[in-house]
Design an enzyme around this catalytic site. Structure first.
Site, PDB file in Angstrom:
ATOM      1  CB  SER A 244       2.171   4.039   2.667  1.00 52.54           C
ATOM      2  OG  SER A 244       3.085   4.772   2.047  1.00 52.54           O
ATOM      3  CE  LYS A 245       1.784  -3.584  -0.231  1.00 54.56           C
ATOM      4  NZ  LYS A 245       0.279  -3.419  -0.687  1.00 54.56           N
ATOM      5  NE  ARG A 246       4.284   7.342  -0.463  1.00 57.30           N
ATOM      6  CZ  ARG A 246       4.825   7.988   0.334  1.00 57.30           C
ATOM      7  NH1 ARG A 246       6.218   8.630   0.235  1.00 57.30           N
ATOM      8  NH2 ARG A 246       4.154   8.393   1.651  1.00 57.30           N
ATOM      9  CG  HIS A 247       7.302   4.766   3.933  1.00 53.71           C
ATOM     10  ND1 HIS A 247       6.163   5.115   4.063  1.00 53.71           N
ATOM     11  CD2 HIS A 247       8.131   5.997   3.931  1.00 53.71           C
ATOM     12  CE1 HIS A 247       5.918   6.213   3.986  1.00 53.71           C
ATOM     13  NE2 HIS A 247       6.994   7.087   4.032  1.00 53.71           N
ATOM     14  N   GLY A 248       8.385   0.605   1.514  1.00 56.89           N
ATOM     15  CA  GLY A 248       8.930  -0.687   1.493  1.00 56.89           C
ATOM     16  C   GLY A 248       7.931  -1.498   2.038  1.00 56.89           C
TER      17      GLY A 248
END
Ligand code: GLU
Length: 469
Positions: A244-248
């Site tokens: 997800s966005k959390r991972h970049g």
């Protein structure tokens, strides 16, 4: 073996994310490895969710990654006539039938089955052999079209990634192949297209593994041989949770903007579920030479942004100067640097490549070759105010020397050393002062090489301005 033909068949409902790009890459690499063909097919039958922007995002990402296709893009919405022909043929041959069950009836059926603890499934009530006496099509309801799935036996295939898979037909209900509005369902579009396009190997994400037995049944009913299937494992974030966005960034094109090289991206994507010995850094040509679908691991792959950054830096270090310079140029322009008024990007890239893991970073580092920003000016001024008299007089001297020497690394280096010696200073003291006053940063590659590129006039002017502070 027949010529290998693979395809990438994205649904244009969002940007192209890393998992899809990996699917495209593996299908492409497999085709290239076997001297086959790679086809791009846009599966746009979900008209509510498909957008032009998403199609563009797919095409842009394919172009940036340089995943060249031999045919396509085909668009399923331009092939409706073809699906109709196949459907009519199936109806005529008794392989498919019209189903008039309403959504409400299906919901009621589902509720009953759940209440009994059964798996919800269509009960075949409009299958020709199940029709009750007097059961005629209700007026005013557009039917959907269902495939008559075999009721006996099982369907099996040897998945190139997951191994042998076998599903009992008792598990499968009669698949809707065309909806009331005449648009094929995902499964039917895929079946017709894979057959028409002569696809020999279907390489796709394992979110489709449940569709495969259904697709194989229809293909066999049509009298054709199914392609070979390989279902790729999910791509997770480095921490093992859903990407997800959390991972970049999740969109491939975000990496283009962030200054990653397409070949580095290809390299990193290839390592999502596939490996070749211990090789971590490899070229596109090596990937094509080595790629083997049988070596794709069945376990979920993990995407690690830090590793991508490292791989990117390795590719930056290996790219020839001219090519790296051309990659850097748009980033210099985006950083509003006046590229025509400074050294060629290739020379700048050659100097900065060891220090910059991305092109964005490299463009930031390159600022002082093309002008003086307010931030650089501030650093210069602060530094200049602290320069002691010995260094100050050495710099004055050096300015004069700089105006008459050959503007080469060797001559610049010698001038700095000689001037330092003459003023009783150590060369690094003079170098540090020159570096900070001329570039506005205390950290640069070797200062003699940097000054060569900045040029004599700019060097003398910036030094002079510093001394005047
Ligand atoms: N259109 C499907 C998707 O985007 C892929 C279909 C396939 O590869 O069979 O998930």
């Amino acid at each position: 073996m027949a010529t290998v033909r693979t395809r990438f068949a994205p649904s244009p409902t969002g940007f192209l994310h890393l998992g899809s790009a990996r699917t495209a890459l593996f299908a492409w690499a497999f085709a290239r490895r076997h001297g086959g063909q790679f086809i791009l097919r846009i599966e746009d039958t979900d008209v509510e969710r498909s957008t032009k922007e998403a199609i563009k995002a797919i095409l842009d990402a394919m172009a940036w990654l340089d995943l060249d296709y031999d045919e396509g893009p085909y668009y399923q919405m331009q092939r409706l006539d073809r699906y109709k022909i196949v459907l009519d043929d199936m109806l005529e041959r008794g392989l498919a039938y019209r189903c008039y069950t309403t959504p409400q009836e299906l919901e009621a059926l589902r509720a009953e089955q759940m209440a009994r603890g059964e798996k919800p499934r269509y009960d075949g009530r409009w299958r020709p052999e199940n029709l009750q006496p007097g059961q005629t099509p209700p007026a005013g309801i557009a039917p959907v079209y269902r495939f008559k799935n075999p009721t006996q036996g099982s369907v099996a295939w040897d998945d190139q990634v997951k191994g042998h898979i076998e599903i009992s037909n008792a598990e499968l209900d009669d698949l809707v192949i065309v909806r009331g509005d005449g648009i094929p369902t995902y499964n039917f579009g895929v079946i017709v297209d894979d057959l028409d396009m002569g696809i020999t190997h279907v390489i796709r994400g394992d979110d489709h593994v449940n569709n495969t037995p259904r697709q194989i049944n229809v293909i066999r009913a049509l009298g054709a041989e199914p392609p070979v299937y390989g279902h790729l494992p999910t791509v997770l974030g480095a921490d093992g949770t859903k990407l997800s966005k959390r991972h970049g960034a999740v969109s491939v094109m975000q990496y283009a903007e962030d200054g990653f090289l397409p070949d580095a991206m290809i390299n990193a994507l290839a390592r999502l579920g596939w490996s070749h010995g211990d090789d971590e850094v490899f070229s596109r040509a090596q990937l094509v030479e080595w790629f083997d679908i049988g070596h794709v691991h069945a376990a979920p792959a993990r995407f690690d942004g830090d590793k991508l950054r490292w791989v990117n830096h390795e590719h930056i270090k290996r790219l020839p100067d001219a090519a790296l310079g051309e990659r850097l140029r748009p980033f210099l322009e985006k950083a509003k640097l006046d590229v025509s008024n400074g050294p060629p990007p290739a020379s700048v890239a050659a100097l900065l490549r060891d220090r910059a893991p991305t092109l964005v970073r490299m463009a930031q580092e390159a600022e002082y070759f093309y002008g003086v920003t307010p931030g650089m000016r501030e650093v210069q001024e602060k530094f200049a105010a602290k320069v002691d008299d010995a260094v100050r007089s050495a710099l004055g001297d050096l300015c004069t020397t700089f105006q008459r020497i050959d503007w080469t690394r060797e001559a610049i280096g010698s001038a700095i050393k000689a001037t330092a010696a003459k003023h009783g200073l150590k060369p690094p003291q003079v170098m540090m002062a020159v570096r900070t006053l001329v570039t506005g940063t205390p950290q640069t590659p070797a200062i003699d090489a940097v000054l060569v590129l900045i040029g004599r006039d700019r060097t003398v002017e910036r030094l002079g301005r510093g001394l005047a502070t």
